[in-house]
Design a protein around this motif. Sequence first.
Motif, PDB file in Angstrom:
ATOM      1  N   GLY A  54       0.812  -1.208   0.000  1.00  0.00           N
ATOM      2  CA  GLY A  54       0.000   0.000   0.000  1.00  0.00           C
ATOM      3  C   GLY A  54       0.844   1.256   0.000  1.00  0.00           C
ATOM      4  N   ALA A  55       0.347   2.252   0.688  1.00  0.00           N
ATOM      5  CA  ALA A  55       0.959   3.584   0.695  1.00  0.00           C
ATOM      6  C   ALA A  55       2.290   3.614   1.450  1.00  0.00           C
ATOM      7  CB  ALA A  55      -0.008   4.576   1.338  1.00  0.00           C
ATOM      8  N   TRP A  56       3.156   4.513   1.015  1.00  0.00           N
ATOM      9  CA  TRP A  56       4.406   4.781   1.713  1.00  0.00           C
ATOM     10  C   TRP A  56       4.066   5.358   3.081  1.00  0.00           C
ATOM     11  CZ3 TRP A  56       6.260   9.706   3.116  1.00  0.00           C
ATOM     12  CH2 TRP A  56       7.580   9.747   3.560  1.00  0.00           C
ATOM     13  N   VAL A  57       4.755   4.865   4.130  1.00  0.00           N
ATOM     14  CA  VAL A  57       4.516   5.319   5.500  1.00  0.00           C
ATOM     15  C   VAL A  57       5.604   6.278   5.958  1.00  0.00           C
ATOM     16  CG1 VAL A  57       4.342   4.560   7.907  1.00  0.00           C
ATOM     17  CG2 VAL A  57       3.244   3.227   6.110  1.00  0.00           C
ATOM     18  N   GLY A  58       6.857   5.971   5.624  1.00  0.00           N
ATOM     19  CA  GLY A  58       7.954   6.826   6.045  1.00  0.00           C
ATOM     20  C   GLY A  58       9.297   6.227   5.670  1.00  0.00           C
ATOM     21  N   SER A  59      10.346   7.013   5.868  1.00  0.00           N
ATOM     22  CA  SER A  59      11.712   6.571   5.575  1.00  0.00           C
ATOM     23  C   SER A  59      12.635   6.984   6.702  1.00  0.00           C
ATOM     24  CB  SER A  59      12.225   7.190   4.269  1.00  0.00           C
ATOM     25  OG  SER A  59      11.473   6.736   3.174  1.00  0.00           O
ATOM     26  N   VAL A  60      13.668   6.179   6.902  1.00  0.00           N
ATOM     27  CA  VAL A  60      14.714   6.486   7.881  1.00  0.00           C
ATOM     28  C   VAL A  60      16.059   6.141   7.260  1.00  0.00           C
ATOM     29  CG1 VAL A  60      13.279   6.124   9.926  1.00  0.00           C
ATOM     30  CG2 VAL A  60      14.567   4.218   8.982  1.00  0.00           C
ATOM     31  N   THR A  61      17.113   6.706   7.817  1.00  0.00           N
ATOM     32  CA  THR A  61      18.469   6.402   7.405  1.00  0.00           C
ATOM     33  C   THR A  61      19.209   5.881   8.628  1.00  0.00           C
ATOM     34  OG1 THR A  61      18.360   8.178   5.784  1.00  0.00           O
ATOM     35  CG2 THR A  61      20.543   7.336   6.316  1.00  0.00           C
ATOM     36  N   ARG A  62      19.896   4.752   8.454  1.00  0.00           N
ATOM     37  CA  ARG A  62      20.619   4.119   9.556  1.00  0.00           C
ATOM     38  C   ARG A  62      22.053   3.838   9.121  1.00  0.00           C
ATOM     39  NH1 ARG A  62      17.103   5.831  12.309  1.00  0.00           N
ATOM     40  NH2 ARG A  62      15.375   4.683  13.184  1.00  0.00           N
ATOM     41  N   PRO A  63      23.013   3.906  10.080  1.00  0.00           N
ATOM     42  CA  PRO A  63      24.413   3.620   9.729  1.00  0.00           C
ATOM     43  C   PRO A  63      24.605   2.175   9.276  1.00  0.00           C
ATOM     44  CG  PRO A  63      24.174   4.019  12.100  1.00  0.00           C
ATOM     45  CD  PRO A  63      22.833   4.231  11.483  1.00  0.00           C
ATOM     46  N   ALA A  64      25.507   2.006   8.336  1.00  0.00           N
ATOM     47  CA  ALA A  64      25.874   0.686   7.802  1.00  0.00           C
ATOM     48  C   ALA A  64      27.396   0.565   7.854  1.00  0.00           C
ATOM     49  CB  ALA A  64      25.369   0.546   6.364  1.00  0.00           C
ATOM     50  N   PRO A  65      27.916  -0.657   7.705  1.00  0.00           N
ATOM     51  CA  PRO A  65      29.378  -0.823   7.753  1.00  0.00           C
ATOM     52  C   PRO A  65      30.126   0.077   6.759  1.00  0.00           C
ATOM     53  CG  PRO A  65      28.314  -2.950   7.850  1.00  0.00           C
ATOM     54  CD  PRO A  65      27.228  -1.940   7.581  1.00  0.00           C
ATOM     55  N   ARG A  66      29.535   0.307   5.596  1.00  0.00           N
ATOM     56  CA  ARG A  66      30.175   1.159   4.588  1.00  0.00           C
ATOM     57  C   ARG A  66      29.216   2.243   4.124  1.00  0.00           C
ATOM     58  NH1 ARG A  66      31.355  -3.368   0.781  1.00  0.00           N
ATOM     59  NH2 ARG A  66      30.909  -4.792   2.463  1.00  0.00           N
ATOM     60  N   GLY A  67      28.821   3.125   5.025  1.00  0.00           N
ATOM     61  CA  GLY A  67      27.920   4.212   4.642  1.00  0.00           C
ATOM     62  C   GLY A  67      26.625   4.182   5.437  1.00  0.00           C
ATOM     63  N   TRP A  68      25.528   4.232   4.714  1.00  0.00           N
ATOM     64  CA  TRP A  68      24.208   4.332   5.343  1.00  0.00           C
ATOM     65  C   TRP A  68      23.206   3.455   4.624  1.00  0.00           C
ATOM     66  CZ3 TRP A  68      23.709   7.231   9.704  1.00  0.00           C
ATOM     67  CH2 TRP A  68      24.776   8.080   9.998  1.00  0.00           C
ATOM     68  N   TYR A  69      22.240   2.931   5.395  1.00  0.00           N
ATOM     69  CA  TYR A  69      21.074   2.254   4.818  1.00  0.00           C
ATOM     70  C   TYR A  69      19.953   3.276   4.724  1.00  0.00           C
ATOM     71  CZ  TYR A  69      23.001  -2.367   6.000  1.00  0.00           C
ATOM     72  OH  TYR A  69      23.779  -3.486   6.098  1.00  0.00           O
ATOM     73  N   GLU A  70      19.311   3.346   3.596  1.00  0.00           N
ATOM     74  CA  GLU A  70      18.106   4.144   3.442  1.00  0.00           C
ATOM     75  C   GLU A  70      16.937   3.159   3.453  1.00  0.00           C
ATOM     76  OE1 GLU A  70      16.136   6.918   0.052  1.00  0.00           O
ATOM     77  OE2 GLU A  70      18.274   7.209   0.449  1.00  0.00           O
ATOM     78  N   ILE A  71      16.046   3.299   4.428  1.00  0.00           N
ATOM     79  CA  ILE A  71      14.963   2.340   4.632  1.00  0.00           C
ATOM     80  C   ILE A  71      13.628   3.024   4.365  1.00  0.00           C
ATOM     81  CG2 ILE A  71      13.855   0.799   6.298  1.00  0.00           C
ATOM     82  CD1 ILE A  71      16.621   0.872   7.820  1.00  0.00           C
ATOM     83  N   HIS A  72      12.833   2.426   3.473  1.00  0.00           N
ATOM     84  CA  HIS A  72      11.506   2.941   3.132  1.00  0.00           C
ATOM     85  C   HIS A  72      10.470   1.940   3.626  1.00  0.00           C
ATOM     86  CE1 HIS A  72      13.468   5.841   0.504  1.00  0.00           C
ATOM     87  NE2 HIS A  72      14.213   4.837   0.066  1.00  0.00           N
ATOM     88  N   ASP A  73       9.500   2.427   4.364  1.00  0.00           N
ATOM     89  CA  ASP A  73       8.454   1.554   4.899  1.00  0.00           C
ATOM     90  C   ASP A  73       7.110   1.885   4.270  1.00  0.00           C
ATOM     91  OD1 ASP A  73       9.703  -0.205   6.938  1.00  0.00           O
ATOM     92  OD2 ASP A  73      10.363   1.716   7.737  1.00  0.00           O
ATOM     93  N   TYR A  74       6.346   0.822   4.000  1.00  0.00           N
ATOM     94  CA  TYR A  74       5.050   0.926   3.354  1.00  0.00           C
ATOM     95  C   TYR A  74       4.004   0.150   4.156  1.00  0.00           C
ATOM     96  CZ  TYR A  74       7.595   2.449  -0.832  1.00  0.00           C
ATOM     97  OH  TYR A  74       8.382   3.133  -1.718  1.00  0.00           O
TER      98      TYR A  74
END
Length: 122
Positions: A54-74
Motif C-alpha cells: 500500500g501507501a508509503w509510510v515513512g523513511s529512515v536512514t541508519r548507519p551501515a558498515p560502509r555508509g548508510w542504509y536508506e529504509i523505506h516503509d510501506y
Amino acid sequence: MHDSEGRLLLVRRRNPPGEGLWSLPGGRVEPGESDETAIVRELREETGLSVTVGAWVGSVTRPAPRGWYEIHDYACQVRSGVLGAGDDALDARWVDTAILATLPLTEMLHETLEAWGQLPRR
C-alpha cells in the motif's frame, strides 16, 4: 503492517544489523527490483505471508558498515499465507501494545513508529 485486530507485525532479526532484536520485516532491494517487488519478496521470505503493498509510510536512514542504509516503509495488507519465521528471522509475530513494551527492539523503532502513527492500535 497491522492485522484486523490492530496488532503490528514484527520479526526477530537473525542476522546483523540488529541480530536478536525485534524490527519490521524487510530487507535489501536487489538490482532491478522496485520497492514493491522487494517488499513482496522480503515479507514472503521472512514471514511466509503474501501481501499487497500500500501507501508509503515513512523513511529512515541508519548507519551501515560502509555508509548508510536508506529504509523505506510501506503499509501492506495480507493476502494469504501462514505467519512463521522465514530465512532471515528467528521469530515472527503480531504484537499488541502490551507485548511491544516487553520486546527488545532495534534502535529508534518505537520512536519512529510513534512518529509515523504506526504503533499497535490496541
